[in-house]
Design a protein around this motif. Structure first.
Motif, PDB file in Angstrom:
ATOM      1  N   GLN A   1       0.893  -1.172   0.022  1.00 56.33           N
ATOM      2  CA  GLN A   1      -0.080  -0.182   0.066  1.00 56.33           C
ATOM      3  C   GLN A   1       0.944   1.182  -0.120  1.00 56.33           C
ATOM      4  O   GLN A   1       2.130   1.303   0.487  1.00 56.33           O
ATOM      5  CB  GLN A   1      -0.973  -0.086   1.315  1.00 56.33           C
ATOM      6  CG  GLN A   1      -1.662  -1.112   1.662  1.00 56.33           C
ATOM      7  CD  GLN A   1      -2.988  -1.488   0.507  1.00 56.33           C
ATOM      8  OE1 GLN A   1      -3.186  -0.599  -0.321  1.00 56.33           O
ATOM      9  NE2 GLN A   1      -3.440  -2.688   0.737  1.00 56.33           N
TER      10      GLN A   1
ATOM     11  N   CYS B   1       1.463   4.636   1.560  1.00 58.23           N
ATOM     12  CA  CYS B   1       1.094   5.813   2.585  1.00 58.23           C
ATOM     13  C   CYS B   1       0.441   7.023   2.136  1.00 58.23           C
ATOM     14  O   CYS B   1       0.900   7.662   1.415  1.00 58.23           O
ATOM     15  CB  CYS B   1       2.464   5.600   3.484  1.00 58.23           C
ATOM     16  SG  CYS B   1       2.054   7.020   5.027  1.00 58.23           S
ATOM     17  N   GLU B   2      -0.757   7.182   3.036  1.00 60.43           N
ATOM     18  CA  GLU B   2      -1.220   8.463   2.579  1.00 60.43           C
ATOM     19  C   GLU B   2      -0.869   9.708   3.186  1.00 60.43           C
ATOM     20  O   GLU B   2      -1.076  10.896   2.691  1.00 60.43           O
ATOM     21  CB  GLU B   2      -2.867   8.258   3.035  1.00 60.43           C
ATOM     22  CG  GLU B   2      -3.531   6.939   2.382  1.00 60.43           C
ATOM     23  CD  GLU B   2      -5.023   7.046   3.062  1.00 60.43           C
ATOM     24  OE1 GLU B   2      -5.333   7.834   3.922  1.00 60.43           O
ATOM     25  OE2 GLU B   2      -5.735   6.279   2.672  1.00 60.43           O
TER      26      GLU B   2
ATOM     27  N   ASP C   1       3.581   8.870   1.292  1.00 55.34           N
ATOM     28  CA  ASP C   1       3.586   8.191   0.260  1.00 55.34           C
ATOM     29  C   ASP C   1       4.845   7.093   0.038  1.00 55.34           C
ATOM     30  O   ASP C   1       5.074   6.776  -1.189  1.00 55.34           O
ATOM     31  CB  ASP C   1       3.588   9.335  -0.927  1.00 55.34           C
ATOM     32  CG  ASP C   1       3.221   8.629  -2.135  1.00 55.34           C
ATOM     33  OD1 ASP C   1       2.475   7.828  -2.389  1.00 55.34           O
ATOM     34  OD2 ASP C   1       3.913   8.897  -3.515  1.00 55.34           O
TER      35      ASP C   1
ATOM     36  N   PRO D   1      -5.491   0.081   2.320  1.00 57.24           N
ATOM     37  CA  PRO D   1      -4.941   1.168   2.313  1.00 57.24           C
ATOM     38  C   PRO D   1      -4.893   2.086   3.578  1.00 57.24           C
ATOM     39  O   PRO D   1      -5.963   1.824   4.385  1.00 57.24           O
ATOM     40  CB  PRO D   1      -5.744   2.032   1.063  1.00 57.24           C
ATOM     41  CG  PRO D   1      -6.261   0.947   0.510  1.00 57.24           C
ATOM     42  CD  PRO D   1      -6.649  -0.231   1.306  1.00 57.24           C
TER      43      PRO D   1
ATOM     44  N   ARG E   1      -2.206   4.661   6.451  1.00 54.27           N
ATOM     45  CA  ARG E   1      -0.786   5.337   6.663  1.00 54.27           C
ATOM     46  C   ARG E   1       0.108   4.313   7.262  1.00 54.27           C
ATOM     47  O   ARG E   1      -0.544   3.274   7.852  1.00 54.27           O
ATOM     48  CB  ARG E   1      -1.006   6.535   7.912  1.00 54.27           C
ATOM     49  CG  ARG E   1      -1.949   7.466   7.340  1.00 54.27           C
ATOM     50  CD  ARG E   1      -2.139   8.358   8.516  1.00 54.27           C
ATOM     51  NE  ARG E   1      -2.810   9.786   8.004  1.00 54.27           N
ATOM     52  CZ  ARG E   1      -2.057  10.807   7.435  1.00 54.27           C
ATOM     53  NH1 ARG E   1      -0.915  10.918   7.498  1.00 54.27           N
ATOM     54  NH2 ARG E   1      -2.964  11.874   7.232  1.00 54.27           N
TER      55      ARG E   1
END
Length: 282
Positions: free
Chosen positions: A254, A256-257, A260, A268, A270
């Motif tokens: 995934q 990271c929100e 990134d 999905p 952090r």
């Protein structure tokens, strides 16, 4: 001309024979001489007389055990066994158990067409009786008992699978379609169903179980089909299917929100560095 002569002899009447009339043809091949002491024996049953005549007509080495004779004649095991005992009691047969070099115990049967205790009738003036020769009695040591291993228990399933049990019962109840001799009573179907379920539990297809139970059956009558099926289910039980370890797949990557950066997680969100809900290290 019309006067009758009362002194004329009557017409001779045809003679009607009484009793049996024999029409004998001389045999030149395939015949056996049977003594009247056997054919007209007053103490033997008709079954014993006929069985003795059959045994005396057989070649040396032929099998004359109860199972073979029962398969040959319509009389059952009880009547055949009783007739053999009669012939033994009157000296026409002797049976003894012998052990082969391989360790197998077999029954050796000897047939006498003229038992020693029977004396032929004599004609002419009466003579002093001649003693009947007595066959020497051979003392045979008792056969030691043959050790028999206990029968293994019938296979049992490890888990209670109702679907497998129903399939097993239906398979057993339909075996008579392959061979009419395999028509089982309901109680025997329930008794053997757990063993068939154990086969299905080990990954064996129902048709493979059916072929194992019905292939190569003997041609003679099956007196105990349930016992034969139980033996095959026990002795031919396949090994358990090896357990394959389940591969653990890692979580997908995934982004990271927060930063990134790529990280693995089921969903999905952090990464660990960007999450504020994680406890800080002391």
């Amino acid at each position: 001309m019309d006067t009758q002569n009362p002194s004329a002899p009557p017409c001779a009447q045809p003679r009607i024979p009484r009793g049996i009339t024999h029409i004998n043809v001389r045999h030149t091949a395939r015949y056996t001489v049977i003594g009247n002491h056997l054919a007209q024996h007053r103490e033997l049953t008709l079954t014993a007389i006929g069985l003795a005549a059959h045994i005396q007509s057989l070649p040396a080495g032929a099998r004359v055990d109860i199972k073979t004779l029962t398969a040959r004649f319509p009389e059952g095991e009880t009547r055949i066994a009783a007739a053999l005992r009669e012939l033994e009691a009157h000296g026409y047969l002797s049976r003894r158990r012998e052990r082969l070099p391989s360790g197998r115990v077999v029954t050796h049967t000897v047939s006498y067409n003229q038992p020693a205790r029977i004396s032929e009738p004599r004609l002419g003036p009466r003579k002093e009786p001649v003693p009947t020769p007595v066959r020497p009695v051979v003392q045979i040591p008792p056969t030691p008992p043959v050790e028999s291993r206990p029968k293994p228990p019938h296979p049992e399933p490890r888990t209670h699978d109702l679907a497998h049990h129903r399939t097993a019962a239906a398979l057993l109840a339909s075996l008579h379609r392959d061979d009419p001799r395999l028509l089982l009573p309901e109680r025997d179907v329930h008794r053997l169903a757990p063993a068939v379920t154990a086969w299905l539990e080990r990954g064996t297809a129902p048709e493979a179980v059916r072929r194992t139970l019905t292939a190569g059956l003997p041609r003679e009558p099956l007196r105990h089909p349930t016992a034969l099926l139980a033996h095959r289910l026990t002795e031919l039980l396949p090994p358990p299917v090896p357990v394959t370890p389940v591969a653990v797949r890692p979580h997908p990557l995934q982004n990271c929100e927060g930063c990134d950066r790529a990280f693995r997680a089921p969903e999905p969100g952090r990464c660990r560095d960007c999450r504020s809900d994680l406890p800080e290290a002391a």
